[in-house]
Motif scaffolding. Structure first.
Motif, PDB file in Angstrom:
ATOM      1  N   VAL A 115       0.836  -1.196   0.000  1.00 45.34           N
ATOM      2  CA  VAL A 115       0.000   0.000   0.000  1.00 45.34           C
ATOM      3  C   VAL A 115       0.871   1.247   0.000  1.00 45.34           C
ATOM      4  N   GLY A 116       0.461   2.221  -0.764  1.00 48.71           N
ATOM      5  CA  GLY A 116       1.123   3.518  -0.756  1.00 48.71           C
ATOM      6  C   GLY A 116       0.403   4.422   0.221  1.00 48.71           C
ATOM      7  N   VAL A 117       1.155   5.121   1.044  1.00 52.30           N
ATOM      8  CA  VAL A 117       0.544   5.987   2.056  1.00 52.30           C
ATOM      9  C   VAL A 117       0.970   7.430   1.818  1.00 52.30           C
ATOM     10  N   LEU A 118      -0.006   8.304   1.730  1.00 52.54           N
ATOM     11  CA  LEU A 118       0.232   9.742   1.673  1.00 52.54           C
ATOM     12  C   LEU A 118      -0.005  10.292   3.068  1.00 52.54           C
ATOM     13  N   LEU A 141       6.654   8.181  -0.510  1.00 50.41           N
ATOM     14  CA  LEU A 141       7.271   9.091  -1.466  1.00 50.41           C
ATOM     15  C   LEU A 141       8.771   9.210  -1.211  1.00 50.41           C
ATOM     16  N   ASP A 142       9.509   9.600  -2.244  1.00 50.92           N
ATOM     17  CA  ASP A 142      10.919   9.933  -2.059  1.00 50.92           C
ATOM     18  C   ASP A 142      11.021  11.191  -1.203  1.00 50.92           C
ATOM     19  N   ASP A 143      12.213  11.466  -0.694  1.00 51.44           N
ATOM     20  CA  ASP A 143      12.395  12.593   0.227  1.00 51.44           C
ATOM     21  C   ASP A 143      11.953  13.914  -0.381  1.00 51.44           C
ATOM     22  N   HIS A 144      12.350  14.177  -1.634  1.00 53.92           N
ATOM     23  CA  HIS A 144      11.983  15.465  -2.242  1.00 53.92           C
ATOM     24  C   HIS A 144      10.484  15.528  -2.522  1.00 53.92           C
ATOM     25  N   LYS A 179       5.524   3.137  -7.842  1.00 49.60           N
ATOM     26  CA  LYS A 179       6.456   2.413  -6.963  1.00 49.60           C
ATOM     27  C   LYS A 179       5.928   1.031  -6.581  1.00 49.60           C
ATOM     28  N   GLY A 180       4.764   0.678  -7.094  1.00 48.33           N
ATOM     29  CA  GLY A 180       4.217  -0.646  -6.840  1.00 48.33           C
ATOM     30  C   GLY A 180       3.035  -0.701  -5.894  1.00 48.33           C
ATOM     31  N   ALA A 181       2.514   0.449  -5.482  1.00 48.43           N
ATOM     32  CA  ALA A 181       1.369   0.452  -4.565  1.00 48.43           C
ATOM     33  C   ALA A 181       0.143  -0.156  -5.251  1.00 48.43           C
ATOM     34  N   GLN A 182      -0.469  -1.119  -4.573  1.00 46.31           N
ATOM     35  CA  GLN A 182      -1.679  -1.755  -5.091  1.00 46.31           C
ATOM     36  C   GLN A 182      -2.934  -1.020  -4.643  1.00 46.31           C
ATOM     37  N   SER A 183      -2.780  -0.171  -3.664  1.00 40.60           N
ATOM     38  CA  SER A 183      -3.831   0.746  -3.242  1.00 40.60           C
ATOM     39  C   SER A 183      -3.149   1.947  -2.606  1.00 40.60           C
ATOM     40  N   VAL A 184      -3.853   3.059  -2.552  1.00 40.82           N
ATOM     41  CA  VAL A 184      -3.305   4.287  -1.972  1.00 40.82           C
ATOM     42  C   VAL A 184      -4.156   4.680  -0.765  1.00 40.82           C
ATOM     43  N   VAL A 185      -3.488   4.853   0.362  1.00 42.58           N
ATOM     44  CA  VAL A 185      -4.167   5.228   1.601  1.00 42.58           C
ATOM     45  C   VAL A 185      -4.021   6.729   1.832  1.00 42.58           C
TER      46      VAL A 185
END
Length: 229
Positions: A115-118, A141-144, A179-185
């Motif tokens: 999971v990708g987390v914002l 996310l990357d640092d920048h 980046k491979g996230a199958q869902s975004v939180v």
């Protein structure tokens, strides 16, 4: 009889109103009296959770105690990052419906393993801690890009929810998918103010909405109340 929900809010105010709207929408009713009784402390004076030299813990603890004394039986925090101070909130003696745990359970139910987390830098660490035991890998996310996200977050807190903010948030979310996230939180309560499922090619998990649904289930006795202590 349903339990009384106490909400620690104001971090920021618009995000709290979004949570309350989703709480109302998630409640099954046939008449006005079927809605939950909700006590809300919208306190934008809580110290910034993203500054190293601030300590929101005592303020959050006082808010929780105030809600308890006013009649709340279950607590929720309408802010992901503030869950870093969950122990201070639980010092009130009331059970807390954990937003991050709730989001993880919802993501796992969707079938995702990555999971990708914002979210804020502090919230991302919390999400890793909560989701790893659930067998979920967290992509960030990357640092920048995280710097860009934080700048956007504060613009949203200042009321900028227009097209530019929406496009920037969507672009950041797409980077997580790349980046491979199958869902975004939406791991920050400001995120769903400018991002929706229509913006993504993978499932979108709104932690605010997931928390609202779980609070309804707990308060109506459809789900066991968290231990809280």
């Amino acid at each position: 009889m349903s339990k009384v929900l106490g909400v620690l809010g104001g971090m920021g105010p618009a995000a709290t109103l979004d949570f309350l709207a989703k709480l109302q929408a998630a409640t099954p009713v046939q008449r006005e009296q079927d809605h939950l009784r909700v006590l809300v402390d919208i306190n934008p004076k809580v110290p910034d959770r993203n500054l190293n030299d601030s300590d929101p813990g005592p303020v959050l603890a006082a808010m929780a105690t105030g809600l308890r004394d006013a009649g709340a039986q279950v607590l929720a925090i309408a802010c992901n990052t503030a869950h870093a101070y969950a122990d201070a909130v639980r010092s009130s003696g009331l059970p807390l419906v954990d937003m991050l745990e709730t989001a993880g359970l919802a993501a796992r139910a969707q079938g995702a393993t990555t999971v990708g987390v914002l979210g804020t830098s502090l919230a991302l660490g919390l999400y890793r801690d909560r989701l790893f035991p659930m067998g979920l890998e967290v992509v960030t996310l990357d640092d920048h890009e995280q710097v860009e996200f934080m700048a956007l977050l504060y613009r949203i807190k200042h009321g900028d929810v227009g097209t530019a903010s929406r496009e920037t948030m969507a672009a950041l979310a797409h980077r997580l998918v790349g980046k491979g996230a199958q869902s975004v939180v939406a791991g920050c309560t400001e995120v769903p103010l400018v991002l929706s499922a229509d913006d993504l090619s993978v499932p979108f998990l709104d932690a605010t909405e997931a928390l609202a649904r779980r609070c309804v289930a707990v308060c109506l006795g459809q789900e066991e109340t968290p231990s809280g202590l």
